[in-house]
Design a protein around this motif. Sequence first.
Motif, PDB file in Angstrom:
ATOM      1  N   LEU A  77       1.030  -1.246  -0.476  1.00  0.00           N
ATOM      2  CA  LEU A  77       0.341   0.626   0.309  1.00  0.00           C
ATOM      3  C   LEU A  77       0.642   0.934  -0.068  1.00  0.00           C
ATOM      4  N   VAL A  78       0.645   2.033  -0.568  1.00  0.00           N
ATOM      5  CA  VAL A  78       0.643   3.785  -0.579  1.00  0.00           C
ATOM      6  C   VAL A  78       0.346   4.575  -0.599  1.00  0.00           C
ATOM      7  N   GLY A  79       0.504   5.736   1.039  1.00  0.00           N
ATOM      8  CA  GLY A  79      -0.602   6.617   0.769  1.00  0.00           C
ATOM      9  C   GLY A  79       0.591   8.014   0.620  1.00  0.00           C
ATOM     10  N   VAL A  80      -1.123   8.366  -0.171  1.00  0.00           N
ATOM     11  CA  VAL A  80      -1.361   9.518  -0.997  1.00  0.00           C
ATOM     12  C   VAL A  80      -2.182  10.629  -0.540  1.00  0.00           C
ATOM     13  N   ILE A  81      -1.692  11.650   0.265  1.00  0.00           N
ATOM     14  CA  ILE A  81      -2.157  12.966   0.517  1.00  0.00           C
ATOM     15  C   ILE A  81      -1.633  14.078  -0.666  1.00  0.00           C
ATOM     16  N   VAL A  82      -3.748  14.535  -0.552  1.00  0.00           N
ATOM     17  CA  VAL A  82      -2.589  15.909  -1.334  1.00  0.00           C
ATOM     18  C   VAL A  82      -3.799  17.171  -0.611  1.00  0.00           C
ATOM     19  N   ILE A 135       4.410   7.134   1.198  1.00  0.00           N
ATOM     20  CA  ILE A 135       3.905   8.218   1.332  1.00  0.00           C
ATOM     21  C   ILE A 135       4.424   8.989   0.230  1.00  0.00           C
ATOM     22  N   ILE A 136       3.758   9.046  -0.808  1.00  0.00           N
ATOM     23  CA  ILE A 136       3.704  10.581  -1.489  1.00  0.00           C
ATOM     24  C   ILE A 136       2.406  11.487  -1.213  1.00  0.00           C
ATOM     25  N   ALA A 137       3.407  12.693  -1.556  1.00  0.00           N
ATOM     26  CA  ALA A 137       2.268  14.189  -0.574  1.00  0.00           C
ATOM     27  C   ALA A 137       2.323  15.727  -1.590  1.00  0.00           C
ATOM     28  N   SER A 138       1.298  16.386  -1.004  1.00  0.00           N
ATOM     29  CA  SER A 138       1.332  17.656  -1.702  1.00  0.00           C
ATOM     30  C   SER A 138       0.717  18.096  -0.241  1.00  0.00           C
TER      31      SER A 138
END
Length: 354
Positions: A77-82, A135-138
């Motif tokens: 699982l990869v978490g994404v925050i936008v 985690i990939i985030a903006s």
Amino acid sequence: MLKRLSKYKTKLGNKKKATIKDIANVLNISPAAVSKALHDDSRISEKTKKAVKQVAKNLNYQPNHLASALRKGKSNLVGVIVPRTNSNFFSSVIQNMEEVLNRKGYNIIITQSNESYKKECANIDTLLFTQVDGIIASMANETVDLSYYEKIKSKGIPLILFDRGENDLNVDYIGINDYESSHMIVEHLVNQGCKRIAHIGGYKHTRIYNNRIRGYIDALGKHHLPLENELLIESNLTTEDGRIKMQQLLKLKKRPDAVYVAGDYAALGALQVLNEQHIDVPNDIALVGFGDEPFTGMVTPTLSSVNQQSSEIGRLAALTFLEHSKKDVVTQSLNKQILDAELIVRESSKKSKN
């Protein structure tokens, strides 16, 4: 077995979830055998596998992915925050990111901060609890304290930032050249004959908006145009704020002849005000947005804007995570992948030639 299953379902009653132990009790086998059967272990007979899967289905058994992740040390699982999901830019980034990750067996968990630092911190805690592999985030507009992002790094999982990120975190970053984008916009407006160019920008504490402001200021200097404080306004870049800031500019004794807005939603609000006040766009006031949202080609007049290469940003963010996933130990440093933006010129900034 059917009679035993029926009795066991009644026994479960209001119990929220069936477990591997429940399946084992129905079939009178060990929980270990059930687990192996569910994972198609070759040491388990096809007859037992079929029986286990049938009972699991009848009991509405759902595997505990968190427990599995804790055992294996990997959740896929990869978490994404936008900041928000109702933006075409962020939804396009997510779509292209997901396509790349799905092909490699990863799923994504999407969270949104709604531009709130507090909610962003809660999202990070949730994703870490879920044992995501990265985690990939903006970042949210409100975010100034980076300690929660440092928390991600301290867990030893990859952190990739896109669009909005900070150099101080020393992690991978993917985005466009915001500074040069401002130069490109100002140059276009100057070529249209504009001499008094206003900028409705984001907040300076956010690096991308600071870079756009710096680019705007330096571009004015390059073209020997004066920098006037009343023409540079910080904003949260919502549609409503775009309306408020445009009304503020129109109250000036000397109005601007062009307005560059650092986000399309705020530019939409600005355009609404100009249309309501019957101001000729672009001949009286030219207008340029940022983000190339789908509505920019549907409003009247159509809105000039900057394409931020969302598809490529999503793809590169996913590939960057996948590179880190191959390593036993994650070591990150500041590594920027900067893309060239594209100015899409439409009716709102093409002045009529006299």
